[in-house]
Design an enzyme around this catalytic site. Structure first.
Site, PDB file in Angstrom:
ATOM      1  N   ASN A 125     -12.281   2.162   2.309  1.00  0.00           N
ATOM      2  CA  ASN A 125     -11.468   2.595   3.439  1.00  0.00           C
ATOM      3  C   ASN A 125     -12.435   3.022   4.556  1.00  0.00           C
ATOM      4  OD1 ASN A 125      -9.358   3.672   5.092  1.00  0.00           O
ATOM      5  ND2 ASN A 125      -8.153   4.126   3.270  1.00  0.00           N
ATOM      6  N   ASN A 180      -3.089   4.148  -1.866  1.00  0.00           N
ATOM      7  CA  ASN A 180      -3.862   4.724  -0.770  1.00  0.00           C
ATOM      8  C   ASN A 180      -4.221   6.162  -1.128  1.00  0.00           C
ATOM      9  OD1 ASN A 180      -4.911   5.699   1.582  1.00  0.00           O
ATOM     10  ND2 ASN A 180      -3.342   4.812   2.900  1.00  0.00           N
ATOM     11  N   CYS A 203      -6.883   7.566   2.874  1.00  0.00           N
ATOM     12  CA  CYS A 203      -6.686   7.617   4.323  1.00  0.00           C
ATOM     13  C   CYS A 203      -7.295   8.908   4.855  1.00  0.00           C
ATOM     14  CB  CYS A 203      -5.212   7.548   4.701  1.00  0.00           C
ATOM     15  SG  CYS A 203      -4.984   7.688   6.498  1.00  0.00           S
ATOM     16  N   ASN A 261       0.856  -1.182   0.000  1.00  0.00           N
ATOM     17  CA  ASN A 261       0.000   0.000   0.000  1.00  0.00           C
ATOM     18  C   ASN A 261       0.893   1.233   0.000  1.00  0.00           C
ATOM     19  OD1 ASN A 261      -1.448   2.262   1.512  1.00  0.00           O
ATOM     20  ND2 ASN A 261      -3.146   0.832   1.197  1.00  0.00           N
ATOM     21  N   GLY A 296     -15.750  -4.339   7.793  1.00  0.00           N
ATOM     22  CA  GLY A 296     -16.388  -5.066   8.882  1.00  0.00           C
ATOM     23  C   GLY A 296     -16.551  -6.548   8.689  1.00  0.00           C
TER      24      GLY A 296
END
Lengths: 311, 308
Positions: free
Chosen positions: B191, B126, B129, B98, B243
């Site tokens: 993300n 990425n 973030c 990443n 999740g």
């Protein structure tokens, strides 16, 4: 923490699950470990006993012989307090005692639990037969002092937790050991008999003066430092951050080695999440964040940056 | 039973990938799980230079989830290549790196460095973030920025590139399409969701960074919906996450359109989750007479009366 040196009491546990590494090995040998000389185990441990010490404190005995056998003094376990997702994360606990059977074989561990939130409340209310997932042993252990050095253990409140296993290791080395143990009141000085049985001298303090010196644990500690003889002393501290800092400052002033056992908020306990960081001074003299789960929880007090340290 | 899944030119042995930021640099888990048994692992986000990250507290639990604001503490790409990559190679890990930049040029430079390193299977970009001021999400929240980063990395490397998308936009599918058009081999999503928690007794934010990213089971239904939306709009592989804590959760993402899945927060709770996931997927496939895991991708049955 690549130079992690863990000296376990027993050899590799053969009951470890079969998730051992096999990639990159030749002739059936295990690949050289990167972090963990003993693979941490996740044990669905039954509660064997629960002992209430006070309204807030209890001791849980957990059926986790494989963890008990592999644990070194000062290591910890991560306990899942809910089978569901609330609370979501595990909680770190020092391994308080290694319980042995009649033949001396490690059979169980205990933890010293202080009720502070949802997870610790569940452990406070646990009953015999309840099961919890217990992951461990984890983290960098204490370095037990050997004679002629003396060991002085300084505990505040629930900070007693990592010292029973350390006292045991020190006793087996024949090291002269003193426990300085402070709490708010006499009723919160727990299980001192464990230490007395090992021949540890006790120096107690309570904030209300109900047992031992009145005031903080630094009262008897300062007296002992002023009176100490020629033997080198190694200090160990675990408790509230201001207490550990006070011990670390005295160790520095007297030129004594000092290890502290830290408890920061942890996500995983294995170095995966980078949440439990503390600042240490590296070789360059500059402070850097390191993970207290794998570079600790036991750390050299002299390298720690105390400013900004939580708890 | 065929568990393999294809992510562009990559064939993974199973669809389960360790999510970036939740698996350290992989080496932390080398003594805990057989890294080669994972479909792949994505290492913690790397810039060119080392970074200290945010002061603690960096995480806080919330109902069925957690907020994090680690701030991309990291060793920098050079130390990763020298110290950690050889260990991952030795364990036969399928390693996805990443990468994160504060400029388009930094992404391209990281891609060049990692293209020359042995043992990198793919790059995850990425651009999502939520926890740092400069870099990352500034690109991921703009279609032009997303396109610019993907195109620049595309020119710099032949490695498969997988932009990781943020859910903190109105229409995540349009970002998936922008990435596809710019030459991405796949997209990963989602993300974390930008979020906040306050201690009402002290009136202080619970994170030092004030805001952080929400992950864990709490976000799963939103993430499933976003994967489903992206599947309608792009044809490149989708790596779904948000999740996932069981094989059933993973299968839900696959039915919504994910070719593979990443598992992050659940790995904190159960580092031995990987065998459970593989066993659970096998059991499901046996129960439903599915020969290839790939046949589950996008196989949600909307029925006759569904509006979409």
């Amino acid at each position: 923490m690549r130079n992690l040196s863990i000296q376990p009491k027993v050899g590799h546990d053969t009951r470890a699950p079969s998730i051992l590494l096999h990639a990159g090995t030749g002739g059936g040998h295990r690949t050289r470990p990167v972090y963990w000389p003993h693979m941490p185990l996740d044990v669905g441990a039954a509660v064997i006993a629960t002992t209430r010490l006070s309204g807030d404190y209890n001791i849980l005995t957990l059926d986790a012989p494989a963890i008990a056998a592999a644990a070194a003094p000062g290591q910890f376990v991560m306990i899942r307090t809910s089978a569901g997702s609330d609370p979501l994360l595990r909680r770190p606990f020092s391994i308080f005692e290694i319980v042995r059977d009649a033949r001396g074989t490690p059979a169980a561990i205990t933890i010293l639990n202080k009720r502070v939130g949802v997870g610790t409340s569940r452990l406070a209310c646990a009953r015999e037969g309840d099961r919890f997932d217990v992951l461990g042993p984890l983290g960098r252990p204490f370095t037990p002092a050997a004679p002629p050095a003396e060991a002085w253990l300084v505990a505040g409140g629930v900070g007693l937790a990592p010292f029973a296993t350390l006292a045991e290791a020190l006793a087996s080395l024949g090291t002269s050991t003193t426990l300085f143990y402070g709490a708010r009141r006499a009723g919160e000085l727990f299980r001192t008999e464990i230490f007395e049985r090992l021949g540890v001298r006790l120096a107690l303090a309570t904030e209300d003066g109900s047992r031992g010196d009145r005031g903080l644990i630094t009262v008897p500690l300062d007296r002992a430092l002023a009176a100490r003889g020629a033997a080198p002393v190694r200090l160990y501290a675990c408790g509230p951050t201001p207490m550990m800092r006070a011990v670390a400052e005295r160790a520095a002033a007297h030129g004594l080695a000092c290890e502290v056992s830290l408890e920061q908020t942890m996500g995983c306990g294995l170095g995966g999440c980078y949440s439990c960081v503390v600042r240490v001074r590296g070789a360059d003299g500059a402070p850097h964040y390191v993970r207290s789960c794998i570079n600790g929880p036991v750390m050299d007090a002299a390298s720690l940056v105390w400013e900004g340290l939580g708890h | 039973m065929d568990l393999t899944t294809r992510i562009g030119p990559l064939t993974l042995k199973n669809p389960f990938i360790a999510a970036s930021g939740c698996f350290g640099y992989g080496v932390e888990y080398a003594d805990v799980v057989d890294l080669a048994s994972l479909g792949a692992l994505v290492v913690k986000g790397l810039f060119l230079a080392p970074r200290e990250g945010h002061p603690p507290p960096r995480i806080v639990e919330t109902p069925s989830g957690m907020l994090n604001a680690i701030g991309l503490q990291g060793v920098g790409v050079h130390r990763f290549v020298e110290e950690h990559l050889p260990v991952l190679r030795g364990r036969h890990a399928v390693t996805i790196v990443n990468i994160c930049g504060s400029s388009v040029e930094e992404y391209a430079e990281l891609a060049r460095i990692l293209s020359d390193a042995e043992g990198v299977a793919a790059l995850e970009l990425n651009i999502s973030c939520p926890n740092i001021k400069a870099g990352g999400i500034q690109f991921g929240c703009s279609l032009v920025g997303t396109r610019d980063v993907v195109e620049a990395v595309r020119r710099a490397t032949r490695l498969p590139i997988i932009p990781k998308l943020t859910p903190n936009v109105t229409d995540v599918a349009s970002f998936a399409r922008a990435a596809e058009e710019a030459g991405a081999d796949a997209v990963s999503l989602v993300n974390t969701f930008l979020a906040m928690a306050i201690d009402v007794e002290t009136r202080r934010p619970k994170l030092s960074n004030v805001m952080g990213g929400l992950s864990g089971p709490a976000i799963r239904p939103i993430a499933v919906r976003m994967v489903y939306e992206c599947r309608q709009l792009v044809s490149i592989p989708i790596i779904g996450m948000g999740g996932i804590a069981s094989a059933a959760d993973a299968i839900e993402f696959m039915l919504a359109g994910a070719n593979a899945v990443q598992v992050g927060t659940a790995n904190f709770v159960d580092p031995f989750i990987w065998t459970r996931l593989v066993d659970g997927l096998r059991a499901y496939m046996a129960r439903h007479d599915v020969a290839r895991a790939a046949d589950l991708v996008g196989a949600v049955d909307l029925g006759a009366g569904a509006r979409r």
